[in-house]
Design an enzyme around this catalytic site. Structure first.
Site, PDB file in Angstrom:
ATOM      1  N   HIS A 132       9.411  31.524 -22.108  1.00 33.43           N
ATOM      2  CA  HIS A 132      10.571  32.184 -21.496  1.00 33.43           C
ATOM      3  C   HIS A 132      11.820  31.895 -22.306  1.00 33.43           C
ATOM      4  O   HIS A 132      12.059  30.763 -22.721  1.00 33.43           O
ATOM      5  CB  HIS A 132      10.782  31.693 -20.064  1.00 33.43           C
ATOM      6  CG  HIS A 132       9.583  31.881 -19.179  1.00 33.43           C
ATOM      7  ND1 HIS A 132       8.480  31.062 -19.257  1.00 33.43           N
ATOM      8  CD2 HIS A 132       9.327  32.794 -18.217  1.00 33.43           C
ATOM      9  CE1 HIS A 132       7.578  31.470 -18.368  1.00 33.43           C
ATOM     10  NE2 HIS A 132       8.068  32.516 -17.733  1.00 33.43           N
ATOM     11  N   GLU A 165       1.863  34.084  -6.788  1.00 35.91           N
ATOM     12  CA  GLU A 165       2.232  32.937  -7.609  1.00 35.91           C
ATOM     13  C   GLU A 165       2.940  31.911  -6.736  1.00 35.91           C
ATOM     14  O   GLU A 165       3.951  32.224  -6.096  1.00 35.91           O
ATOM     15  CB  GLU A 165       3.169  33.355  -8.751  1.00 35.91           C
ATOM     16  CG  GLU A 165       3.615  32.165  -9.601  1.00 35.91           C
ATOM     17  CD  GLU A 165       4.673  32.532 -10.635  1.00 35.91           C
ATOM     18  OE1 GLU A 165       4.559  32.075 -11.775  1.00 35.91           O
ATOM     19  OE2 GLU A 165       5.616  33.271 -10.274  1.00 35.91           O
ATOM     20  N   TRP A 166       2.419  30.683  -6.698  1.00 35.70           N
ATOM     21  CA  TRP A 166       3.122  29.601  -6.032  1.00 35.70           C
ATOM     22  C   TRP A 166       3.968  28.871  -7.066  1.00 35.70           C
ATOM     23  O   TRP A 166       3.434  28.272  -7.995  1.00 35.70           O
ATOM     24  CB  TRP A 166       2.162  28.623  -5.374  1.00 35.70           C
ATOM     25  CG  TRP A 166       2.885  27.452  -4.725  1.00 35.70           C
ATOM     26  CD1 TRP A 166       4.151  27.461  -4.217  1.00 35.70           C
ATOM     27  CD2 TRP A 166       2.387  26.124  -4.546  1.00 35.70           C
ATOM     28  NE1 TRP A 166       4.484  26.213  -3.722  1.00 35.70           N
ATOM     29  CE2 TRP A 166       3.415  25.374  -3.912  1.00 35.70           C
ATOM     30  CE3 TRP A 166       1.177  25.503  -4.843  1.00 35.70           C
ATOM     31  CZ2 TRP A 166       3.264  24.027  -3.583  1.00 35.70           C
ATOM     32  CZ3 TRP A 166       1.027  24.161  -4.523  1.00 35.70           C
ATOM     33  CH2 TRP A 166       2.057  23.437  -3.898  1.00 35.70           C
ATOM     34  N   ARG A 167       5.289  28.958  -6.909  1.00 30.06           N
ATOM     35  CA  ARG A 167       6.213  28.259  -7.793  1.00 30.06           C
ATOM     36  C   ARG A 167       6.380  26.818  -7.292  1.00 30.06           C
ATOM     37  O   ARG A 167       7.222  26.532  -6.454  1.00 30.06           O
ATOM     38  CB  ARG A 167       7.536  29.007  -7.860  1.00 30.06           C
ATOM     39  CG  ARG A 167       7.509  30.221  -8.777  1.00 30.06           C
ATOM     40  CD  ARG A 167       7.480  29.821 -10.253  1.00 30.06           C
ATOM     41  NE  ARG A 167       8.654  29.030 -10.563  1.00 30.06           N
ATOM     42  CZ  ARG A 167       9.823  29.557 -10.957  1.00 30.06           C
ATOM     43  NH1 ARG A 167       9.946  30.858 -11.115  1.00 30.06           N
ATOM     44  NH2 ARG A 167      10.857  28.773 -11.205  1.00 30.06           N
ATOM     45  N   ARG A 170       7.388  25.727 -13.194  1.00 25.77           N
ATOM     46  CA  ARG A 170       8.295  26.186 -14.239  1.00 25.77           C
ATOM     47  C   ARG A 170       9.325  25.083 -14.502  1.00 25.77           C
ATOM     48  O   ARG A 170      10.056  24.694 -13.599  1.00 25.77           O
ATOM     49  CB  ARG A 170       8.984  27.489 -13.811  1.00 25.77           C
ATOM     50  CG  ARG A 170       9.933  28.049 -14.845  1.00 25.77           C
ATOM     51  CD  ARG A 170       9.202  28.559 -16.084  1.00 25.77           C
ATOM     52  NE  ARG A 170       8.262  29.620 -15.732  1.00 25.77           N
ATOM     53  CZ  ARG A 170       6.964  29.556 -16.017  1.00 25.77           C
ATOM     54  NH1 ARG A 170       6.449  28.517 -16.646  1.00 25.77           N
ATOM     55  NH2 ARG A 170       6.169  30.547 -15.686  1.00 25.77           N
ATOM     56  N   GLU A 221      12.754  26.082 -19.089  1.00 23.49           N
ATOM     57  CA  GLU A 221      12.344  27.477 -19.166  1.00 23.49           C
ATOM     58  C   GLU A 221      12.749  28.249 -17.910  1.00 23.49           C
ATOM     59  O   GLU A 221      12.106  29.228 -17.537  1.00 23.49           O
ATOM     60  CB  GLU A 221      10.839  27.576 -19.422  1.00 23.49           C
ATOM     61  CG  GLU A 221      10.437  26.920 -20.737  1.00 23.49           C
ATOM     62  CD  GLU A 221       9.389  27.679 -21.509  1.00 23.49           C
ATOM     63  OE1 GLU A 221       9.036  28.811 -21.125  1.00 23.49           O
ATOM     64  OE2 GLU A 221       8.924  27.138 -22.521  1.00 23.49           O
ATOM     65  N   SER A 263      12.152  35.257  -7.916  1.00 17.87           N
ATOM     66  CA  SER A 263      12.066  34.012  -8.679  1.00 17.87           C
ATOM     67  C   SER A 263      12.648  34.150 -10.076  1.00 17.87           C
ATOM     68  O   SER A 263      12.728  33.170 -10.809  1.00 17.87           O
ATOM     69  CB  SER A 263      10.596  33.559  -8.791  1.00 17.87           C
ATOM     70  OG  SER A 263       9.832  34.503  -9.517  1.00 17.87           O
ATOM     71  N   GLN A 305      13.653  41.094 -10.884  1.00 18.09           N
ATOM     72  CA  GLN A 305      12.467  41.433 -10.108  1.00 18.09           C
ATOM     73  C   GLN A 305      12.791  42.507  -9.081  1.00 18.09           C
ATOM     74  O   GLN A 305      13.858  42.518  -8.479  1.00 18.09           O
ATOM     75  CB  GLN A 305      11.914  40.190  -9.404  1.00 18.09           C
ATOM     76  CG  GLN A 305      11.149  39.285 -10.345  1.00 18.09           C
ATOM     77  CD  GLN A 305      10.585  38.066  -9.645  1.00 18.09           C
ATOM     78  OE1 GLN A 305      10.748  37.882  -8.440  1.00 18.09           O
ATOM     79  NE2 GLN A 305       9.924  37.208 -10.398  1.00 18.09           N
ATOM     80  N   LYS A 348       1.790  35.345 -21.594  1.00 21.77           N
ATOM     81  CA  LYS A 348       3.000  35.807 -20.917  1.00 21.77           C
ATOM     82  C   LYS A 348       4.249  35.482 -21.741  1.00 21.77           C
ATOM     83  O   LYS A 348       4.436  34.337 -22.167  1.00 21.77           O
ATOM     84  CB  LYS A 348       3.133  35.165 -19.536  1.00 21.77           C
ATOM     85  CG  LYS A 348       4.392  35.606 -18.787  1.00 21.77           C
ATOM     86  CD  LYS A 348       4.606  34.780 -17.532  1.00 21.77           C
ATOM     87  CE  LYS A 348       5.930  35.167 -16.857  1.00 21.77           C
ATOM     88  NZ  LYS A 348       6.306  34.224 -15.795  1.00 21.77           N
ATOM     89  N   ARG A 365       9.502  46.254 -16.534  1.00 26.05           N
ATOM     90  CA  ARG A 365       8.676  45.795 -15.426  1.00 26.05           C
ATOM     91  C   ARG A 365       7.824  46.909 -14.830  1.00 26.05           C
ATOM     92  O   ARG A 365       6.924  46.632 -14.031  1.00 26.05           O
ATOM     93  CB  ARG A 365       9.553  45.163 -14.332  1.00 26.05           C
ATOM     94  CG  ARG A 365      10.267  43.897 -14.796  1.00 26.05           C
ATOM     95  CD  ARG A 365      11.083  43.286 -13.673  1.00 26.05           C
ATOM     96  NE  ARG A 365      11.781  42.082 -14.092  1.00 26.05           N
ATOM     97  CZ  ARG A 365      11.259  40.845 -14.081  1.00 26.05           C
ATOM     98  NH1 ARG A 365      10.017  40.680 -13.679  1.00 26.05           N
ATOM     99  NH2 ARG A 365      11.969  39.803 -14.469  1.00 26.05           N
TER     100      ARG A 365
END
Length: 256
Positions: A143, A46-48, A82, A86, A232, A236, A170, A213
């Site tokens: 979120h 995932e590229w934020r 993002r 959120e 992120s 995590q 999601k 998770r």
């Protein structure tokens, strides 16, 4: 629950797929992170984009996306801006948010795009249509960093995402008690048992929610986020530890 295939990954079957985020601010840092992640046991990246210092320069955004595609080769790439509302790094108005996401979709470099449910129904529908016209799949997202909504609210959000045409649904919430985690898992399990439901990605954040998770295969969440270096979102788990835990759950289910 349905499955979808993105490049070499089938989402919704077997162990949850592991996504690792890139959260660096410069093109050089982003490329270096991608090269490091590529050497790790990762299923998707995932590229934020909200962490990128030049996120407002759409030509530079497009150039970085294309460079990521080259570096990652056949690893599926999810692009996510993002918003601050959120939990992200930057705020964007609706028009700018839609324009940025259209640029990413039309870059030819990404496989999936994250679209926030609360960006508005018109924006979601527009971006879903644009994505599908360009062969990109949509991860609709919601979120809540303060609480875990009611069971009815969580279920409604996920069903609305599906009805708006998203390919992956999601939901991330913040548990204040262990019971909040149980409620999220129960809602996930309920919807995952529906034949026409799209692949779900659900998680309870923070220390209390870490169990969510790693138990996706048991309750029906099809992907999970790990980290290589900087995380992120709260809770995590480092990718090597995450894979070990996912293997334990998978093997226990095979033994049943």
């Amino acid at each position: 629950m349905e499955t979808i295939t993105v490049r070499n990954q089938t989402i919704g079957s077997g162990k949850p797929k592991v996504i690792v985020p890139i959260v660096q601010g410069t093109p050089e840092g982003i490329e270096a992170a991608a090269k490091k992640i590529k050497e790790s046991p990762v299923d998707l990246v995932e590229w934020r984009v909200d962490w990128f210092e030049a996120f407002a320069d759409l030509e530079r955004v497009k150039a970085v996306a294309k460079r990521l595609r080259q570096v990652l080769e056949d690893i599926p790439l999810l692009a996510t801006f993002r918003t601050k509302a959120e939990g992200g790094e930057q705020a964007l108005d609706g028009a700018a948010y839609e324009k940025l996401n259209r640029t990413l979709i039309q870059s030819g470099a990404i496989d999936l795009i994250d679209v926030e449910l609360f960006s508005g129904e018109d924006i979601v529908r527009s971006l879903v249509e644009c994505a599908h016209q360009n062969g990109v799949m949509v991860v609709a997202s919601s979120h809540d960093f303060k609480r875990t909504p009611s069971d009815e609210d969580m279920e409604s959000r996920l069903r609305t995402m599906r009805d708006l045409g998203a390919d992956v649904l999601k939901l991330a919430v913040m548990p204040n008690t262990e019971d909040d985690v149980v409620r999220l898992l129960a809602t996930t399990r309920k919807l995952a048992n529906e034949k026409e439901m799209k692949p779900l990605v659900t998680m309870a954040m923070g220390e209390t929610g870490k169990i969510s998770r790693v138990t996706g295969e048991l309750f029906g969440s099809t992907m999970t986020f790990g980290c290589v270096g900087q995380a992120s979102a709260p809770g995590q788990i480092p990718i090597e530890t995450l894979h070990s835990l996912l293997d334990v759950v998978h093997e226990s289910l095979e033994d049943c």
